[in-house]
Design an enzyme around this catalytic site. Structure first.
Site, PDB file in Angstrom:
ATOM      1  N   PRO A 146      -4.078   4.813   3.433  1.00 40.30           N
ATOM      2  CA  PRO A 146      -5.310   5.530   3.760  1.00 40.30           C
ATOM      3  C   PRO A 146      -5.649   5.559   5.244  1.00 40.30           C
ATOM      4  O   PRO A 146      -6.403   6.426   5.685  1.00 40.30           O
ATOM      5  CB  PRO A 146      -6.378   4.780   2.972  1.00 40.30           C
ATOM      6  CG  PRO A 146      -5.859   3.375   2.895  1.00 40.30           C
ATOM      7  CD  PRO A 146      -4.379   3.537   2.727  1.00 40.30           C
ATOM      8  N   LEU A 147      -5.116   4.608   6.004  1.00 40.30           N
ATOM      9  CA  LEU A 147      -5.405   4.550   7.439  1.00 40.30           C
ATOM     10  C   LEU A 147      -4.412   5.357   8.265  1.00 40.30           C
ATOM     11  O   LEU A 147      -4.410   5.275   9.489  1.00 40.30           O
ATOM     12  CB  LEU A 147      -5.436   3.094   7.919  1.00 40.30           C
ATOM     13  CG  LEU A 147      -6.657   2.296   7.442  1.00 40.30           C
ATOM     14  CD1 LEU A 147      -6.480   0.816   7.745  1.00 40.30           C
ATOM     15  CD2 LEU A 147      -7.929   2.815   8.096  1.00 40.30           C
TER      16      LEU A 147
ATOM     17  N   TYR B 247       7.274  -6.210  -3.213  1.00 37.15           N
ATOM     18  CA  TYR B 247       6.759  -6.435  -1.864  1.00 37.15           C
ATOM     19  C   TYR B 247       7.359  -7.707  -1.257  1.00 37.15           C
ATOM     20  O   TYR B 247       7.214  -8.799  -1.805  1.00 37.15           O
ATOM     21  CB  TYR B 247       5.237  -6.521  -1.866  1.00 37.15           C
ATOM     22  CG  TYR B 247       4.549  -5.193  -2.120  1.00 37.15           C
ATOM     23  CD1 TYR B 247       5.246  -3.977  -2.073  1.00 37.15           C
ATOM     24  CD2 TYR B 247       3.191  -5.134  -2.407  1.00 37.15           C
ATOM     25  CE1 TYR B 247       4.619  -2.768  -2.298  1.00 37.15           C
ATOM     26  CE2 TYR B 247       2.551  -3.916  -2.644  1.00 37.15           C
ATOM     27  CZ  TYR B 247       3.272  -2.741  -2.593  1.00 37.15           C
ATOM     28  OH  TYR B 247       2.634  -1.541  -2.819  1.00 37.15           O
TER      29      TYR B 247
END
Length: 324
Positions: free
Chosen positions: A232-233, A62
């Site tokens: 998830p959004l 990341y």
């Protein structure tokens, strides 16, 4: 409310996880970490703690390691926080370097090397959970088992899991390892509903285009493996993001989500997450935003559950077709 699989194992993780992928700025090797990046990280951390989140998800890739460095600095400033939170990171993805191409690497040497780097960047002596990030077609499960044994014995990692894997891939690794794989992180959302479609379209033509591995949800539930959802959004398309160019099913579902949110005096984000969390598998959403306002807007999802009718109404709307 039923405990999620982690809680059944004695891991007191919150039902929501803050994904730290956006910490640290750009995904390059040259841009430095700035004071603004630390400020963004601090605001995200404080807001997450404020709404009851105690679990934080990382990966060694990341922002090319900068996400972990930012979080490590925040922990350094608040050392007592380490024992109050659950830290999860991932390894196994290698970016191109020199003549080496982009690849996935579950070799024993690379896993051990990766964990040392993760711990150094986070400034901690141990990870609560390590996930193997993406399936490596050249994996030797005995090498993975050896790496896991060493990491567990040294105290560097307490628990292990996987990401983006089918049940058969997990079973192969588990056959050689004495340590249980306790988590599987997969893309799941109201707009990425393959995990539901797979169960519904058995023996149906509609199953042909579904890439979600059949049997994986059932296997994880049977083995008490925590299912985590990345994305998830739904990239915000159902909670305020511009819908220009989106198909009719997405536009209609966004309107439906907004309507439900107004009726329940909550946020669109809470409705979208509640759709996932109403599923009996005990799915744990990993929210990827570091915007404090959006983090707060997720809070109600931990107490909100949809009725069967509401759940199916959202599902069929997002699916854009009738059920078989």
């Amino acid at each position: 409310m039923k405990p999620i699989p982690f809680q059944k194992r004695g891991i007191q993780a919150s039902q929501l996880v803050l994904g730290c992928m956006r910490l640290g700025g750009d995904w390059d090797d040259k841009s430095p970490i700035t004071e603004q990046h630390y400020k963004e990280g601090q605001d995200a951390l404080e807001t997450a703690l404020e709404i009851g989140i105690n679990m934080f998800d990382h990966a060694d890739i990341y922002t090319k390691g900068k996400a972990e460095r930012v979080f490590g600095q925040l922990l350094k400033e608040r050392p007592s926080l380490r024992e109050q939170i659950i830290l999860q990171s991932k390894c196994g993805i290698r970016f191109p370097q020199g003549t080496s191409p982009h690849q996935f690497d579950f070799s024993e040497k690379y896993i051990l090397q990766s964990v040392d780097g993760i711990l150094e960047r986070l400034g901690t002596e141990y990870l609560d959970i390590l996930l193997l990030h993406r399936p490596d077609p050249l994996v030797d499960p005995e090498e993975v088992a050896s790496a896991i044994h060493q990491l567990k014995a040294s105290g560097k990692v307490r628990h292990f899991g996987v990401s983006n894997m089918s049940h058969s891939q997990i079973k192969l690794l588990q056959t050689y390892s004495d340590e249980p794989f306790i988590a599987n992180q997969l893309e799941m959302s109201l707009l990425k509903s393959g995990f539901v479609d797979t169960a519904i379209t058995v023996n149906q033509e509609a199953a042909r285009d579904n890439v979600f591995p059949e049997g994986t949800m059932e296997y994880c539930r049977l083995e008490n493996i925590q299912l985590q959802s990345w994305g998830p959004l739904a990239q915000g398309y159902l909670s305020g993001r511009s819908l220009d160019g989106q198909p009719e099913r997405v536009v209609n579902t966004a309107k439906l989500v907004e309507q439900m949110a107004n009726e329940k005096d909550t946020t669109a984000e809470a409705i979208v997450l509640a759709w996932l969390m109403t599923h009996p598998a005990g799915i744990q959403p990993v929210i990827g935003t570091i915007n404090p306002a959006r983090i707060r807007s997720c809070k109600d999802a931990t107490t909100l559950r949809l009725t069967r009718d509401e759940w199916y109404t959202l599902y069929t709307s997002a699916l854009g077709r009738n059920l078989p």
